[in-house]
Design a protein around this motif. Structure first.
Motif, short mmCIF file in Angstrom:
data_model
loop_
_atom_site.label_atom_id
_atom_site.label_comp_id
_atom_site.label_asym_id
_atom_site.label_seq_id
_atom_site.Cartn_x
_atom_site.Cartn_y
_atom_site.Cartn_z
N UNK A 192 -17.51 20.76 7.40
CA UNK A 192 -16.50 20.83 8.34
C UNK A 192 -16.67 20.04 9.86
N UNK A 193 -18.04 20.40 10.16
CA UNK A 193 -18.35 19.74 11.25
C UNK A 193 -18.14 18.40 11.37
N UNK A 194 -18.77 17.79 10.28
CA UNK A 194 -19.00 16.25 10.41
C UNK A 194 -17.69 15.68 9.85
N UNK A 195 -17.02 16.43 9.31
CA UNK A 195 -15.42 16.05 9.02
C UNK A 195 -14.75 16.00 10.07
N UNK A 196 -14.87 16.87 11.10
CA UNK A 196 -14.21 16.74 12.34
C UNK A 196 -14.55 15.59 13.20
N UNK A 197 -15.97 15.41 13.15
CA UNK A 197 -16.58 14.38 13.97
C UNK A 197 -15.95 12.97 13.47
N UNK A 198 -15.95 12.96 12.07
CA UNK A 198 -15.36 11.55 11.56
C UNK A 198 -14.21 11.40 12.08
N UNK A 199 -13.20 12.54 11.80
CA UNK A 199 -11.72 12.37 12.13
C UNK A 199 -11.37 11.93 13.79
N UNK A 200 -12.32 12.49 14.26
CA UNK A 200 -12.05 12.18 15.88
C UNK A 200 -12.77 10.96 16.33
N UNK A 201 -13.67 10.46 15.91
CA UNK A 201 -14.21 9.12 16.02
C UNK A 201 -13.26 8.13 15.56
N UNK A 202 -12.72 8.55 14.40
CA UNK A 202 -11.61 7.27 13.52
C UNK A 202 -10.61 7.05 14.40
N UNK A 203 -10.03 8.20 15.20
CA UNK A 203 -9.02 7.81 16.04
C UNK A 203 -9.28 7.58 17.30
N UNK A 204 -10.25 8.12 17.99
CA UNK A 204 -10.86 7.65 19.29
C UNK A 204 -12.12 7.25 19.25
N UNK A 205 -12.18 5.79 18.82
CA UNK A 205 -13.59 5.25 18.73
C UNK A 205 -14.42 5.42 19.70
#
Lengths: 287, 388
Positions: A266-279
């Motif tokens: 979940x930690x890295x899922x959150x990271x991926x999502x945030x970075x995808x939306x806010x590069x």
């Protein structure tokens, strides 16, 4: 309901520890544009100094913290002068290679000189034991970490946004040549910011030592976590780092409660999502 | 042509004559890296044994050659093992801290005509990987199973198990659950935690919410144990009377000082405590402390290494210094002696050590924290071993 509040309290505490340790790295990466992979190593040095001061010399915890910050900065200054100054403005790969090298050297020295066992920093009696919050009891040192985190965030914001030094720092970051031409001693500004960053690392190492215990491989174990907090928050942004640390702390803690088997998923899922939306991270500035 | 040469070389090696030889023992272990402390304990155990018994057996002189394997790495383990056999010409292999490393090296033994004495790696199946494997440490099954009886005897009915999510953790969980349900207890939940967990508060909340009277936990010796025990106390589980039961990896002696008062009263089952009260152990601790340099670093892998050296010395005696792995292993089957940990023997069926498992309580005595033995489960075989 009680469980929800309880997890929220744990999330806040864990997030704050992440914030205190990562914010120094955010300063180096965002303001000085140096990818300092040795950040965790400085946090570890701080932890070792505090451990030595409190356990071997019997000094109080507060003195231990000050000694850790001052000691780490003193060790860091020659490193800045002779090593880091060469890589300001260098390509990222060069910076990564040199700082990872420094990390391994520090790990080796720590392992050889101080032994592979984990070290603890004894807490003063006020910070020991649980504090009753009404709905649950929480460790006093976690409340302390939350308080330290808030103070650090406020103080840093003040320094960067409201002091003459902050003005010079931001000017040097935006255009070092122009700032220099206008009489800002950029080398001095960088040296002071570097000292500030590793001082924060040392502080984080000591305050966070209850959750992330001090041992020679500390510098490598948590390196990715610190980098992630900085990149999710946006390098150089204090508010960004704070939000990122709290968000990731909450995701991590909740995930650990509900589905521990999934680990860091979940930690890295959150990271991926945030970075995808806010590069550039939540509060990062685009280059 | 090359193979003819090798065959000739092998013939010469295997017929090496039995007078005043130097017999080389290759030891593979983590001498640097995160588990360097355990590698240091291998060395301390070996040096302690050499200090007590000298480095000659009959006419032969022993030489120990170390190879560093900092982290579990099967390919590297196989490569180091091969190098020890081929270019160093070792007659015995020993050490091996992690299961995958021992497993990777085992297939080479028969070809190399070399016995392997495992000083640590604790998965039951290793002895099945080759008939030339002998083990002087323990298995996680062996140290976890008696805890089920302890829980049952203390009138505990409902237990939650919490283990690190990797081989030994799962072994430990299975061993405990098997024993405890057979005794009529109830497992309310079984949770597996990722290896890199550092904040255990959410886990403690989950233990609280499960309504269990006790928690059975397995974590490998090292940094995580500190956070786990601290979270257990700080989240009020100790005060709430939720008993913490665990195999002794959780409270290995070098970590006890760091665990401090939080660990007081914890119950663990294990094969060796540095505080074990016997003349053999007193002598061992004295010479191993000298070898390792500091009393606070002495831990269980040292005794595995010390007993492993004893087994190797018996193998050398039995073969008169000749390289004959089959005869060497045959000679130590059923061997029994008094180890620093108590009476032990090598089970002839699976070449694993049969030993006492002790229930210990963390106590503070004479200015230091110790694992104080309070109950003995005698002559425990490995309950996790299945014939291949």
């Amino acid at each position: 309901m009680q469980t929800v509040l309880s997890i929220a309290a744990d999330s806040l505490a864990y997030g704050m520890v992440l914030f205190i340790i990562s914010i120094g790295l955010s300063v180096t990466m965002g303001l000085m544009k140096v990818v300092n992979l040795a950040h965790g190593a400085f946090a570890m040095i701080g932890g070792y100094i505090a451990c030595y001061a409190t356990q071997q010399l019997g000094l109080p915890f507060g003195v231990g913290i000050v000694a850790a910050v001052v000691g780490t900065v003193l060790i860091g200054i020659p490193l800045e002068r002779f090593l880091y100054r060469r890589i300001y403005g260098a390509p990222e790969l060069t910076q990564v290679l040199m700082t990872i090298g420094i990390t391994f050297i520090i790990i080796g020295i720590a392992n050889f000189a101080l032994g592979p066992t984990l070290k603890t920093i004894p807490l003063p009696s006020q910070l020991q034991g649980p504090v009753d919050l009404g709905f649950r009891s929480i460790a006093a040192h976690k409340l302390f970490a939350v308080a330290v985190g808030l103070v650090v965030a406020a103080a840093l914001w003040f320094i960067v946004e409201r002091t003459p030094f902050g003005v010079r720092l931001r000017a040097s970051v935006d255009d070092a040549a122009m700032a220099g031409a206008l009489g800002v001693r950029t080398k001095m500004v960088y040296a002071v910011s570097f000292a500030l960053a590793i001082g924060l690392a040392a502080l984080g190492g000591v305050v966070g030592a209850q959750l992330l215990p001090i041992e020679p491989y500390y510098a490598l174990h948590y390196m990715v976590t610190f980098l992630v907090v900085v990149s999710v928050g946006g390098a150089g942004s204090i508010t960004g780092a704070l939000i990122a640390a709290l968000l990731l702390g909450a995701v991590q803690t909740t995930g650990r409660y509900i589905m521990p088997e999934y680990g860091e998923f979940f930690f890295y899922l959150a990271v991926i999502e945030v970075v995808a939306v806010f590069p550039h991270g939540l509060m990062g500035r685009s280059k | 042509m090359k193979s003819v040469f090798l065959a000739g070389l092998a013939l010469v090696l295997s017929n090496s004559v039995a007078f005043a030889d130097t017999i080389k023992i290759g030891v593979v272990g983590p001498f640097s890296g995160p588990a360097a402390l355990q590698g240091k304990n291998f060395q301390a155990g070996i040096n302690a044994w050499l200090a007590v018994n000298g480095n000659t057996i009959g006419d032969d002189t022993i030489e120990v050659i170390y190879r560093d394997l900092p982290a579990p790495d099967p390919a590297q383990s196989a490569a180091l093992t091969q190098e020890l056999i081929v270019s160093e010409g070792v007659q015995y292999l020993a050490g091996y801290y992690y299961t995958p490393d021992a497993m990777a090296a085992a297939p080479i033994l028969e070809e190399g005509n070399v016995p392997m004495v495992v000083f640590n790696a604790a998965t039951s199946a290793i002895v099945n990987a080759s008939p030339y494997v002998v083990r002087t440490s323990f298995t996680t099954w062996q140290t976890s199973t008696p805890m089920a009886a302890v829980a049952h005897d203390r009138g505990i009915k409902k237990i939650i198990t919490v283990v690190s999510d990797y081989g030994p953790g799962i072994d430990s969980e299975t061993a405990f659950v098997t024993g405890f349900t057979a005794a009529g207890g109830e497992i309310v939940e079984s949770v597996r935690m990722p290896m890199n967990t550092n904040d255990f508060s959410p886990m403690m909340q989950r233990i609280k919410d499960s309504g269990a009277e006790a928690v059975f936990a397995f974590l490998p010796a090292g940094p995580a144990t500190l956070g786990f025990v601290q979270a257990y106390v700080e989240n009020g589980l100790k005060d709430a009377g939720v008993t913490l039961l665990a195999p002794g990896d959780l409270t290995q002696e070098p970590d006890l000082a760091a665990l401090g008062d939080n660990a007081l009263g914890l119950l663990t089952t294990f094969h060796y405590a540095v505080s074990h009260d016997s003349p053999e152990n007193a002598a061992f601790v004295a010479s191993a402390t000298k070898a390792i340099g500091s009393a606070s670093e002495l831990s269980f892998p040292a005794v595995g290494a010390y007993d492993g050296m004893y087994v190797i010395s018996k193998m050398i005696e039995a073969t008169g210094g000749n390289q004959d792995a089959a005869a060497a292993v045959e000679a130590v089957k059923g061997l029994s002696w008094i180890s620093p940990r108590g009476p032990v023997s090598i089970n002839p069926e699976n070449r694993h050590i049969t030993q006492n498992i002790y229930l210990r309580e963390v106590a503070f005595e004479d200015g230091q924290y110790i694992n104080k033995e309070i109950q003995t489960f005698e002559n425990q075989v490995d309950p996790g071993w299945k014939a291949p």
